[in-house]
Design a protein around this motif. Structure first.
Motif, short mmCIF file in Angstrom:
data_model
loop_
_atom_site.label_atom_id
_atom_site.label_comp_id
_atom_site.label_asym_id
_atom_site.label_seq_id
_atom_site.Cartn_x
_atom_site.Cartn_y
_atom_site.Cartn_z
N UNK A 45 -11.13 6.65 6.44
CA UNK A 45 -12.44 6.03 6.65
C UNK A 45 -12.44 4.58 6.18
N UNK A 46 -11.84 4.31 5.03
CA UNK A 46 -11.79 2.94 4.50
C UNK A 46 -11.08 2.02 5.50
N UNK A 47 -9.96 2.50 6.02
CA UNK A 47 -9.21 1.69 6.99
C UNK A 47 -9.99 1.51 8.28
N UNK A 48 -10.42 2.61 8.87
CA UNK A 48 -11.04 2.55 10.20
C UNK A 48 -12.37 1.81 10.19
N UNK A 49 -13.15 2.02 9.14
CA UNK A 49 -14.50 1.47 9.14
C UNK A 49 -14.59 0.08 8.54
N UNK A 50 -13.65 -0.27 7.66
CA UNK A 50 -13.80 -1.52 6.92
C UNK A 50 -12.63 -2.49 7.04
N UNK A 86 -4.94 -1.05 1.25
CA UNK A 86 -4.27 -2.36 1.24
C UNK A 86 -2.77 -2.18 1.37
N UNK A 87 -2.22 -1.17 0.70
CA UNK A 87 -0.78 -0.91 0.79
C UNK A 87 -0.37 -0.62 2.23
N UNK A 88 -1.17 0.17 2.94
CA UNK A 88 -0.83 0.50 4.32
C UNK A 88 -0.72 -0.77 5.16
N UNK A 89 -1.66 -1.68 4.98
CA UNK A 89 -1.61 -2.95 5.73
C UNK A 89 -0.41 -3.78 5.30
N UNK A 90 -0.22 -3.90 4.00
CA UNK A 90 0.85 -4.74 3.47
C UNK A 90 2.23 -4.28 3.95
N UNK A 91 2.49 -2.97 3.85
CA UNK A 91 3.81 -2.46 4.26
C UNK A 91 4.00 -2.63 5.76
#
Length: 406
Positions: A45-50, A86-91
């Motif tokens: 939810x954090x990733x998809x919505x924000x 944030x880790x998902x985006x960074x990696x």
């Protein structure tokens, strides 16, 4: 190189995994791990919505700027859900950058510092014969270091110990259920039993084999200090999470009473969790996961900070870290000067059908391989055969019913 598309993939090939997929305008694909065991859908939810709405059109090469934008720009900082997102985006961005450069990621982190990363596996058993069999199995698989966990007489199933039902503990210690199962714990019984286990293991397997043990935060500082002293004759590689470390005073007490090396940080997600522990040299190993600590960018900075104080890495690497997260850790392991050891629990065959990896495990050493990027690709068609289902790690209670740390 701009981001053209971003989406979150959720799959459950034995365990639930959250993977971020980023696609650039020229068709490069990068993957990042956002798995948070038992709270996976909060990160989704954090990733998809924000987060995803902020990524389209951004420069995929601007990794540091994007990290700071997601960390500082949200105002609400830190916490496991935020830092996993944030880790998902960074990696994923590091994966894209290395693929664009045509290099394995570790080359962009400074190149190889070693031939391979020493790995440890999880040996466990309800009693000594089961434990010895598990240690031998790990040695046969090539491990040169093993974590020792054991049942405690008078208690039932204990997290970290394989059951006697033939199921592989390391594939899925979480249980598929709507609510968490509950286990019963007795610290005094544990403290009486564990030193006898290590005495028996040393007698059977000799002084050379590196042995590790995880306390799962179950002890007070005094109890942890007493256990550290009791285990000194058995020359542990480390005693992990002996007491909740959010309060540095607890580690000061333990550190003053035992020379057994200490590993801490599996549940940490920020450099601020470590600041006092590192500057006062209260620990020997940093236990964070790339996936839970803001990615490669953040964990590399923590390890550079730790290096000043002769503290080494021991990154979290169970099977609730996806192969994407494991590969990210391995690229850091190979590049860091102050590498210590890497936790390595083998993923299930079903997981490896979904996540196609290039990393290797030979003669006790892990290596991320020479494939450009992370070296992990996701088979999305295979992933759709494994839908998400709720799974939780157990809750720990004392014999009188009080909820306890673990």
């Amino acid at each position: 190189m701009k981001i053209a598309h971003a989406e979150v993939l959720v799959t459950s090939p034995g365990r639930n995994f959250v993977t971020l997929k980023l696609v650039t305008e020229d068709g490069l694909v990068g993957y990042g791990d956002g798995t948070l065991n038992g709270r996976e859908l909060a990160v989704v939810a954090y990733l998809e919505e924000h987060v995803l709405p902020l990524l389209t059109g951004r420069n995929a090469h601007a990794i540091e700027d994007t990290w700071q934008y997601l960390y500082r720009g949200a105002y609400w900082r830190r916490g496991p859900v935020t830092m996993a997102a944030i880790a998902a985006v960074d990696v994923a961005l590091w994966d894209l950058k290395a693929k664009a450069a045509g290099m394995p990621l570790y080359e962009l982190l400074g190149g190889e510092s070693r031939r391979g990363a020493l790995a440890y596996g999880h040996a466990s058993g309800n009693d000594l014969p089961q434990l010895f069999d598990s240690i031998r199995e790990h040695l046969d698989l090539g491990y040169r270091a093993v974590r020792i966990q054991t049942g405690v007489p008078g208690l039932g199933q204990i997290y970290g110990v394989a059951g006697g039902d033939g199921d592989r503990y390391d594939y899925e210690p979480a249980r598929r259920s709507a609510v968490a199962l509950e286990e019963v714990w007795d610290t005094r019984a544990y403290l009486r039993h564990v030193p006898t286990v290590f005495e028996a293991v040393r007698h059977e397997f000799g002084p050379e084999l590196p042995l590790l043990h995880d306390g799962h935060h179950r002890m007070t500082p005094n109890q942890a200090a007493a256990l550290g002293r009791a285990l000194e004759p058995y020359d542990l590689f480390w005693l992990e999470d002996c007491t909740p470390a959010e309060n540095p005073e607890a580690l000061r007490r333990v550190r003053s009473q035992t020379t057994t090396p200490l590993a801490v940080g599996e549940v940490f997600n920020s450099v601020f969790d470590y600041q006092t522990l590192i500057t006062e040299q209260l620990i020997d190993y940093v236990r964070s996961a790339v996936t839970h600590t803001g990615g490669i960018t953040a964990l590399r900075k923590i390890m550079d900070f730790a290096a000043v104080y002769q503290i080494r890495s021991g990154f979290h690497g169970p099977t609730d870290i996806s192969p994407v997260g494991m590969a990210a850790a391995l690229h850091l392991d190979i590049a860091l000067h102050n590498f210590g050891i890497q936790e390595y629990m083998r993923h299930s065959p079903a997981t490896l059908e979904v996540f196609r990896t290039s990393y290797t495990f030979v003669d006790g050493l892990l290596h991320p391989g020479s494939t450009p990027g992370l070296g992990v690709e996701v088979d999305e068609q295979a992933s759709r055969a494994f839908p998400y289902s709720p799974a939780y790690l157990p809750v720990n209670r004392l014999t009188d019913g009080t909820v306890h740390d673990w």
